[in-house]
Each structure stands twice: as structure tokens, then as C-alpha cells.
Design an enzyme around this catalytic site. Structure first.
Site, PDB file in Angstrom:
ATOM      1  CG  ASP A  17     -51.912  29.980  -8.954  1.00 50.47           C
ATOM      2  OD1 ASP A  17     -52.635  30.839  -9.195  1.00 50.47           O
ATOM      3  OD2 ASP A  17     -52.163  28.675  -8.776  1.00 50.47           O
ATOM      4  CB  SER A  63     -56.336  29.763 -11.079  1.00 49.60           C
ATOM      5  OG  SER A  63     -55.541  30.017 -10.000  1.00 49.60           O
ATOM      6  CD  GLN A 114     -54.660  33.579 -10.832  1.00 50.74           C
ATOM      7  OE1 GLN A 114     -55.044  33.517  -9.566  1.00 50.74           O
ATOM      8  NE2 GLN A 114     -53.562  32.878 -11.029  1.00 50.74           N
TER       9      GLN A 114
END
Length: 299
Positions: free
Chosen positions: A218, A242, A292
Site C-alpha cells: 500500500d 485507497s 489498486q
């Protein structure tokens, strides 16, 4: 609460000395969830945290919860997750595991993270027994060795980046100029590449290594979206979170050994940006792929 979790409560970024090793120990402790019931676990956040729980933390903890209900002989090969609400770092997170299926070769788990009686995150993960099969992979791009590159703190010196001077559990080395520099030079290549590894030696448990990589995946990924538009966190007025996160694990690896994280952004629209990333070992093995989408509002 386990003793490791008690230690983690002091905070991942509150160490004033000892560097990343002590901070890494706190990350490992954060991933050592407390089992409340057969399929229910509890995790905590660092005492000194941002306003929201870091997405990589809740994803890593959810994968730990799923993995602890699966035999060690089955390795996680994929996960798909949605960030539903911002996590509150001041209270514990409860992880409820649903044992969807236990087949002859595959095991499927669903995990929901809950705070204040509401779901903040959901994850589906699939585990597989090791078996032979066809094998191919794309080649790793040619990049300098990580030891020849400046540290994150050295790169960030003189820029108003949060946490730049604090010890971090993940050692990150940018290949080429980082996006907070290329934002003004226009020299962005289309790929955001960093070497990263846990800043210290981890225990051998395979589940821990994939959960640490999930945590680290991440980091820097949405940089590839922002860099295309000449903006960056902290330096410009950017609001980003996110929305979802997917990971595929292709081959075994160690998260405490250098991995090249090669990411790019194929599209951005509607205040959302899509980023894809690939992890390679120093030997050139493609070990994981990440996708993502993030909410990105630039003022």
C-alpha cells in the site's frame, strides 16, 4: 492482548532511536492478532497514528486473521479487498473470519473488519496447496542495486513530507528521482520504481512474510498516479484514500530481502486513479502483482 501486541501499542513511528529494527518489531507485533473466538480476532493500531488507520495495516491484519484459520501447508495465492470506511486508530479492530470453503486443493476465506459496530474493510483470500504446473514470467527491468541508492530520509531532506525523519519498518529506496522531485521537472518516466524490504530480519513463518508484503504494497503505489499530473502528497493539496486492493502471490519470497516494486498507472478519471505494481526479487523472479484504485481529489 498478547505481549507482542502490548509492545505494538507504543506506536510504529514513535521510536526516537534504534532505527527501523525497533519499528519493524512493532509491525510484527501489530500483526500478532489476539484470538477472541474460533473465528474472531482483535488487532490494534499504533498509539501515534494518523487520523485514519493505514490501509496496509488493516489489510495485513485481515490476512493474518484469514491465514490463522487455514493449514500452514496451504499458501495464500490471492486476495481482494475493499476499504469501506476510514479506520479509527484509537480503538481496536475486530476481524470476523467466514470459512467459505475448504476444498481438496483450495481454501477460501472472507474477513470483515469491524469498528463501532460497522464494517470498515472486507477481504476475500484464497489459499492453495503447492503443486507443479506450467511456469513463465515477464523479466524484471534493469535498475541499479538498492545499496547504491539514497535512503528515503535522504531523498526527503528539505521537503515537507510527513514522517520523513522518523524510523520506518520498511526500508524504501527510490530508483531515480522520487515523484516529489519529478513533479516540477516533468521527468516522470511512466513507472514509479522503488526497492523495499523489511528493515531487519523477520521470523521464517511464511504467512508473516506475505502479510508484511501486503502491508508494504500500500506504500508508493498511488504515487504512480499522482506523478503523471505533477502533484504529490504533502507538497500539494491532495486528498487520497485507497478504495480497493488486490494482490496475487506467484512465487515464494522473503519480505526482509530486497524486492523491486515497479508500479504504473494505466488510467485515472472521475476522481479515481488506478495503479498496478509488480514485485521482483533481486534475482529477477516475479513474485507478486498488485492492483489498486484510489480516490484522489486534487485541489
Amino acid at each position: 492482548m498478547t505481549e507482542m501486541a502490548r509492545q505494538a501499542a507504543t506506536g510504529l513511528d514513535s521510536v526516537s532511536g534504534g532505527g527501523g529494527r525497533l519499528v519493524l518489531d512493532k509491525l510484527v507485533a501489530l500483526l500478532d492478532l489476539e484470538r477472541i473466538e474460533e473465528n474472531i480476532f482483535r488487532g490494534i493500531s499504533p498509539a501515534q497514528s494518523p487520523v485514519r488507520v493505514f490501509g496496509g495495516q488493516v489489510a495485513g491484519q485481515a490476512l493474518v486473521a484469514a491465514g490463522r484459520t487455514v493449514p500452514e501447508t496451504r499458501r495464500v495465492h490471492s486476495l481482494h479487498a475493499y476499504f469501506i470506511r476510514g479506520g479509527d486508530p484509537s480503538v481496536p479492530i475486530v476481524y470476523q473470519v467466514d470459512r467459505i470453503r475448504d476444498g481438496r486443493s483450495f481454501t477460501t476465506r472472507r474477513v470483515v473488519a469491524i469498528q463501532h459496530g460497522k464494517a470498515i474493510f472486507s477481504l476475500s483470500a484464497s489459499f492453495q496447496t503447492d503443486e507443479p504446473g506450467i511456469d513463465h514470467a515477464e523479466s524484471m527491468p534493469e535498475v541499479p542495486d538498492p545499496e547504491t541508492l539514497p535512503t528515503f530520509a535522504e531523498r526527503a531532506e528539505g521537503f515537507p513530507l510527513r514522517f520523513a525523519g522518523r524510523p520506518r519498518p520498511i526500508d524504501i529506496r527510490y530508483v531515480g528521482d522520487p515523484p516529489w522531485i519529478t513533479r516540477t521537472s516533468g521527468a516522470f518516466s511512466g513507472h514509479n520504481r522503488v526497492w523495499m524490504r523489511a528493515d531487519g530480519t523477520l521470523p521464517d513463518a511464511q504467512l508473516l512474510h506475505v502479510c508484511v508484503l501486503t502491508y508494504a504494497s500500500d506504500m508508493t503505489l498511488l504515487d504512480s498516479v499522482l506523478a503523471r499530473h505533477g502533484v504529490y502528497w504533502d507538497v500539494d493539496e491532495v486528498l487520497g484514500v485507497s478504495l480497493d486492493h488486490a494482490l496475487w502471490f506467484h512465487r515464494p519470497f522473503r519480505a526482509d530481502e530486497w524486492l523491486l516494486y515497479d508500479s504504473t498507472s494505466p488510467s485515472a478519471s472521475g476522481a479515481r486513479g488506478l495503479a498496478t505494481g509488480r514485485f521482483f526479487t533481486r534475482e529477477g523472479e516475479h513474485v507478486a502483482t498488485v492492483v489498486q484504485e484510489g480516490l484522489l481529489r486534487v485541489r
